[in-house]
Design a protein around this motif. Sequence first.
Motif, PDB file in Angstrom:
ATOM      1  N   PHE A  40     -53.151  34.242 117.539  1.00  0.00           N
ATOM      2  CA  PHE A  40     -53.865  35.276 116.904  1.00  0.00           C
ATOM      3  C   PHE A  40     -54.811  34.700 115.835  1.00  0.00           C
ATOM      4  CE2 PHE A  40     -49.516  36.342 117.983  1.00  0.00           C
ATOM      5  CZ  PHE A  40     -49.600  37.511 118.355  1.00  0.00           C
ATOM      6  N   VAL A  41     -56.160  35.843 116.022  1.00  0.00           N
ATOM      7  CA  VAL A  41     -57.109  35.499 114.656  1.00  0.00           C
ATOM      8  C   VAL A  41     -56.759  36.224 113.697  1.00  0.00           C
ATOM      9  CG1 VAL A  41     -58.566  37.004 116.179  1.00  0.00           C
ATOM     10  CG2 VAL A  41     -59.550  35.635 114.594  1.00  0.00           C
ATOM     11  N   VAL A  42     -56.764  35.722 112.579  1.00  0.00           N
ATOM     12  CA  VAL A  42     -56.406  36.168 111.176  1.00  0.00           C
ATOM     13  C   VAL A  42     -57.398  36.056 110.226  1.00  0.00           C
ATOM     14  CG1 VAL A  42     -54.523  36.640 109.493  1.00  0.00           C
ATOM     15  CG2 VAL A  42     -53.740  36.005 111.938  1.00  0.00           C
ATOM     16  N   PRO A  43     -58.178  36.929 109.964  1.00  0.00           N
ATOM     17  CA  PRO A  43     -59.340  36.582 109.044  1.00  0.00           C
ATOM     18  C   PRO A  43     -58.932  36.739 107.491  1.00  0.00           C
ATOM     19  CG  PRO A  43     -59.769  38.658 109.864  1.00  0.00           C
ATOM     20  CD  PRO A  43     -58.711  38.049 110.536  1.00  0.00           C
ATOM     21  N   LYS A  44     -59.644  35.841 106.622  1.00  0.00           N
ATOM     22  CA  LYS A  44     -59.145  36.055 105.309  1.00  0.00           C
ATOM     23  C   LYS A  44     -59.672  37.320 104.676  1.00  0.00           C
ATOM     24  CE  LYS A  44     -60.500  33.968 100.712  1.00  0.00           C
ATOM     25  NZ  LYS A  44     -61.126  32.909 100.064  1.00  0.00           N
ATOM     26  N   TYR A  45     -60.760  37.756 105.148  1.00  0.00           N
ATOM     27  CA  TYR A  45     -61.406  38.933 104.929  1.00  0.00           C
ATOM     28  C   TYR A  45     -61.539  39.904 106.242  1.00  0.00           C
ATOM     29  CZ  TYR A  45     -62.478  37.500 100.192  1.00  0.00           C
ATOM     30  OH  TYR A  45     -62.438  36.986  98.692  1.00  0.00           O
ATOM     31  N   HIS A  46     -60.904  41.062 106.059  1.00  0.00           N
ATOM     32  CA  HIS A  46     -61.175  41.998 107.383  1.00  0.00           C
ATOM     33  C   HIS A  46     -62.707  41.995 107.521  1.00  0.00           C
ATOM     34  CE1 HIS A  46     -57.117  43.081 108.019  1.00  0.00           C
ATOM     35  NE2 HIS A  46     -57.045  43.468 106.537  1.00  0.00           N
ATOM     36  N   VAL A  47     -63.253  42.399 108.815  1.00  0.00           N
ATOM     37  CA  VAL A  47     -64.493  42.328 109.222  1.00  0.00           C
ATOM     38  C   VAL A  47     -64.660  43.879 109.628  1.00  0.00           C
ATOM     39  CG1 VAL A  47     -66.268  41.268 110.698  1.00  0.00           C
ATOM     40  CG2 VAL A  47     -64.615  39.820 109.711  1.00  0.00           C
ATOM     41  N   ASN A  48     -65.765  44.305 108.935  1.00  0.00           N
ATOM     42  CA  ASN A  48     -66.134  45.735 109.404  1.00  0.00           C
ATOM     43  C   ASN A  48     -66.882  45.760 110.743  1.00  0.00           C
ATOM     44  OD1 ASN A  48     -64.878  46.892 106.791  1.00  0.00           O
ATOM     45  ND2 ASN A  48     -66.706  46.232 106.021  1.00  0.00           N
ATOM     46  N   ALA A  49     -66.890  47.059 111.357  1.00  0.00           N
ATOM     47  CA  ALA A  49     -67.397  47.156 112.527  1.00  0.00           C
ATOM     48  C   ALA A  49     -69.002  46.816 112.531  1.00  0.00           C
ATOM     49  CB  ALA A  49     -67.598  48.722 112.872  1.00  0.00           C
ATOM     50  N   ASP A  50     -69.792  46.797 111.239  1.00  0.00           N
ATOM     51  CA  ASP A  50     -71.191  46.565 111.159  1.00  0.00           C
ATOM     52  C   ASP A  50     -71.274  44.906 110.747  1.00  0.00           C
ATOM     53  OD1 ASP A  50     -70.101  46.450 108.709  1.00  0.00           O
ATOM     54  OD2 ASP A  50     -71.719  47.625 107.783  1.00  0.00           O
ATOM     55  N   GLY A  51     -70.270  44.332 110.737  1.00  0.00           N
ATOM     56  CA  GLY A  51     -70.030  42.742 110.303  1.00  0.00           C
ATOM     57  C   GLY A  51     -70.129  42.316 109.116  1.00  0.00           C
ATOM     58  N   THR A  52     -70.048  43.519 108.197  1.00  0.00           N
ATOM     59  CA  THR A  52     -69.787  43.147 106.733  1.00  0.00           C
ATOM     60  C   THR A  52     -68.395  42.754 106.552  1.00  0.00           C
ATOM     61  OG1 THR A  52     -69.583  45.523 106.166  1.00  0.00           O
ATOM     62  CG2 THR A  52     -71.638  44.471 105.989  1.00  0.00           C
ATOM     63  N   LEU A  53     -68.155  42.215 105.240  1.00  0.00           N
ATOM     64  CA  LEU A  53     -66.649  41.892 105.004  1.00  0.00           C
ATOM     65  C   LEU A  53     -65.881  43.004 104.453  1.00  0.00           C
ATOM     66  CD1 LEU A  53     -67.076  38.260 103.599  1.00  0.00           C
ATOM     67  CD2 LEU A  53     -66.569  39.065 106.049  1.00  0.00           C
ATOM     68  N   VAL A  67     -50.197  25.151 101.813  1.00  0.00           N
ATOM     69  CA  VAL A  67     -49.247  26.052 102.129  1.00  0.00           C
ATOM     70  C   VAL A  67     -49.758  27.634 102.198  1.00  0.00           C
ATOM     71  CG1 VAL A  67     -46.833  26.709 101.919  1.00  0.00           C
ATOM     72  CG2 VAL A  67     -47.628  24.417 101.338  1.00  0.00           C
ATOM     73  N   MET A  68     -49.681  28.078 103.607  1.00  0.00           N
ATOM     74  CA  MET A  68     -50.281  29.332 103.967  1.00  0.00           C
ATOM     75  C   MET A  68     -49.030  30.440 103.996  1.00  0.00           C
ATOM     76  SD  MET A  68     -53.510  29.178 103.237  1.00  0.00           S
ATOM     77  CE  MET A  68     -53.967  30.871 103.801  1.00  0.00           C
ATOM     78  N   SER A  69     -49.072  31.754 103.372  1.00  0.00           N
ATOM     79  CA  SER A  69     -48.368  32.664 103.612  1.00  0.00           C
ATOM     80  C   SER A  69     -48.832  33.803 104.051  1.00  0.00           C
ATOM     81  CB  SER A  69     -47.627  32.813 102.167  1.00  0.00           C
ATOM     82  OG  SER A  69     -46.391  33.879 102.435  1.00  0.00           O
ATOM     83  N   TYR A  70     -48.345  34.518 105.166  1.00  0.00           N
ATOM     84  CA  TYR A  70     -49.005  35.761 105.827  1.00  0.00           C
ATOM     85  C   TYR A  70     -47.993  36.600 105.795  1.00  0.00           C
ATOM     86  CZ  TYR A  70     -52.289  32.274 107.805  1.00  0.00           C
ATOM     87  OH  TYR A  70     -53.200  31.313 107.825  1.00  0.00           O
ATOM     88  N   GLY A  71     -48.448  37.872 105.498  1.00  0.00           N
ATOM     89  CA  GLY A  71     -47.564  39.227 105.459  1.00  0.00           C
ATOM     90  C   GLY A  71     -46.655  39.410 104.081  1.00  0.00           C
ATOM     91  N   ASP A  72     -46.935  38.700 103.112  1.00  0.00           N
ATOM     92  CA  ASP A  72     -45.890  38.926 102.154  1.00  0.00           C
ATOM     93  C   ASP A  72     -45.707  40.501 101.595  1.00  0.00           C
ATOM     94  OD1 ASP A  72     -45.714  36.348 101.961  1.00  0.00           O
ATOM     95  OD2 ASP A  72     -46.827  36.074  99.947  1.00  0.00           O
ATOM     96  N   ASN A  73     -46.737  41.307 102.025  1.00  0.00           N
ATOM     97  CA  ASN A  73     -46.531  42.652 101.724  1.00  0.00           C
ATOM     98  C   ASN A  73     -46.517  43.524 103.025  1.00  0.00           C
ATOM     99  OD1 ASN A  73     -46.919  42.279  98.779  1.00  0.00           O
ATOM    100  ND2 ASN A  73     -49.223  41.687  99.263  1.00  0.00           N
ATOM    101  N   GLY A  74     -46.358  42.792 103.983  1.00  0.00           N
ATOM    102  CA  GLY A  74     -46.152  43.456 105.609  1.00  0.00           C
ATOM    103  C   GLY A  74     -47.364  43.904 105.945  1.00  0.00           C
ATOM    104  N   ASP A  75     -48.533  43.662 105.621  1.00  0.00           N
ATOM    105  CA  ASP A  75     -49.677  44.071 105.876  1.00  0.00           C
ATOM    106  C   ASP A  75     -50.747  42.958 106.535  1.00  0.00           C
ATOM    107  OD1 ASP A  75     -51.228  46.463 106.733  1.00  0.00           O
ATOM    108  OD2 ASP A  75     -52.363  46.501 104.599  1.00  0.00           O
ATOM    109  N   CYS A  76     -50.514  41.891 106.797  1.00  0.00           N
ATOM    110  CA  CYS A  76     -51.174  40.946 107.406  1.00  0.00           C
ATOM    111  C   CYS A  76     -51.812  41.169 108.980  1.00  0.00           C
ATOM    112  CB  CYS A  76     -50.692  39.553 107.443  1.00  0.00           C
ATOM    113  SG  CYS A  76     -51.910  38.368 107.869  1.00  0.00           S
ATOM    114  N   ILE A  77     -52.790  41.458 109.036  1.00  0.00           N
ATOM    115  CA  ILE A  77     -53.515  41.916 110.471  1.00  0.00           C
ATOM    116  C   ILE A  77     -54.046  40.873 111.175  1.00  0.00           C
ATOM    117  CG2 ILE A  77     -54.840  43.732 111.736  1.00  0.00           C
ATOM    118  CD1 ILE A  77     -52.556  44.721 109.942  1.00  0.00           C
ATOM    119  N   GLY A  78     -53.619  40.585 112.659  1.00  0.00           N
ATOM    120  CA  GLY A  78     -54.283  39.622 113.203  1.00  0.00           C
ATOM    121  C   GLY A  78     -54.676  40.408 114.603  1.00  0.00           C
ATOM    122  N   GLU A  79     -55.379  39.607 115.356  1.00  0.00           N
ATOM    123  CA  GLU A  79     -55.797  40.096 116.745  1.00  0.00           C
ATOM    124  C   GLU A  79     -55.367  39.075 117.819  1.00  0.00           C
ATOM    125  OE1 GLU A  79     -60.052  40.781 117.172  1.00  0.00           O
ATOM    126  OE2 GLU A  79     -60.123  41.065 114.997  1.00  0.00           O
TER     127      GLU A  79
END
Length: 580
Positions: free
Chosen positions: A233-246, A270-282
Amino acid sequence: MTPFTPPTADQLLAIRVNAGIEELAQSDRFAHAEPDLVEAIVEGVGQFAAGEFAPLNRIGDLEGARLENGVVRLPDGFRQAYDAYVEQGWNAIASPEAFGGQGLPFTLSCNVLENLGAANMAFTLLPMLSVGAIEALEHHGSKGQQAKYLPNLVSGRWSGTMNLTEPGAGSDVGALRSTAEPITEGPHAGNYRITGQKIYITWGEHDLADNIIHLVLARLPGAPEGSRGISLFVVPKYHVNADGTLGPHNDLRCVSLEHKLGINASPTCVMSYGDNGDCIGELVGHENKGLAAMFTMMNNARINVGNQGVQIGERATQQAMAYARDRVQSARAGSPDKTPVAIIEHPDVRRMILRMKALTEGSRALLYYCAGQVDRGNLGDEAAKNRADIIVPLIKAWGTDIGVEVAGLGIQIHGGMGFVEETGAAQHWRDSRIAPIYEGTNGIQAADLVTRKLGLDGGEAMVALFDMIAREAAGEAALASLAQDCAGIARWMRDEASLDDRLAGSVPFCTMAAVTVAGWQLMKQAAAVAEGAAPALASTKPVTVRFFLDRIVPEAAGLKAGATAGAEGLYDLPAEALVG
């Protein structure tokens, strides 16, 4: 710490002779790699590395990376140097032109990393991981993912990571427990919620790039056990908007930084993913095929980790030579003149210096031979692809072992001052020691050599390589004999030995194989220099090659007994008796 001087002449020789850059430039794909451009790149990145990255090496070691309120900070100067690296386009050398890259051979990308890493190994892990992420998305990402992520990864404005290892799993990637739940409703429908923790994530968090694109291995619900049930899965630190902005920050965080022996300026997170149940990946590629996709990135990384052995070997050698030239102690043994001389005049110090040079130049020759075969494989040459696959574990394992040995010799030449941190010699050894461990330990590389790589082309590719070397090295008896031994061991492992026997002899065989190929490639360098190539090396290259062929090659030949001894003697004692 001695300033870094780029070894441009030796690099250009290796790129021309071992990688065969001029032949590559005859293809349509690499037609831009003309001699003038190649020379400009090698000289240019060497000057950049010496001017921008090298001055930060000691600062990074002393101050290190630090975690402050969830953000990893680097010492002053790192952001400015990284910005300059991006602005000058060094990250884009071998990336696809469709996404802003220059489309040049992988060989030249290796040279960029060699110079940067010799100047500052810890810092260079940042672009090194990004190069691998680019290749993984180029080969396995969807067109939408490529358009979304590759332009900024190629430029270096964003960086990339790979997330494999988990607590308790170690090198057993199939034991991972991170999960990916499909999202069926809402704005993220079609994507996945990622949950889990990863350890040893190099540059997993930092403040130098605008975004960090994590490639994360996880399991889908109901996935098969082991490595067959892993997806990428690709999991960005910041979500990427449709226009390419962060957009907003994804639900991921750096929990802590490891306190390490070396590479202190490289944040190991040490990286933690989804502590709040909302880590989005593709999802990248197909379900349950993530390990195959990640191996694209890992194969690239293994070559570049082998490159780190060359890098640290070069830096340690330069420092040791400078110290040996300036340090005056004792008269030359047997000389009627009792005036103290520089220690480089003493036979054993001279032996160590020559060994450092020969090993470093041999590993460089092997690196660029491997890179050239990768480039030919990318052009569709199946035999070259097989040779590259065979060489990858050799350059990763032997190359990094060489880095450790050469850095250790550098400390020895400094004597007591080498054990004192202020000289900087110890940093080279501390930095070098991670390379035989990460991206698959060197034992794993040797196991790969005698299992998967031994079977390439129906078991013929490896034997054919050593048979070819034996023929071409006919004028060098020791090297030809070593190549024949390697071919014989490969046949024995392929046709007769049990799996345990192969694995028991894998490490000495890996060393034998690496020395064989490196010696063969050094022999080619010496012949080219004798014909007028690289006039600046006309006096030094024959000496270092002769040292390698006369001393390093016979040492490797002595490993034959260990490579063929089999596994029985390893199990004469039960584990309880062995460890007390």
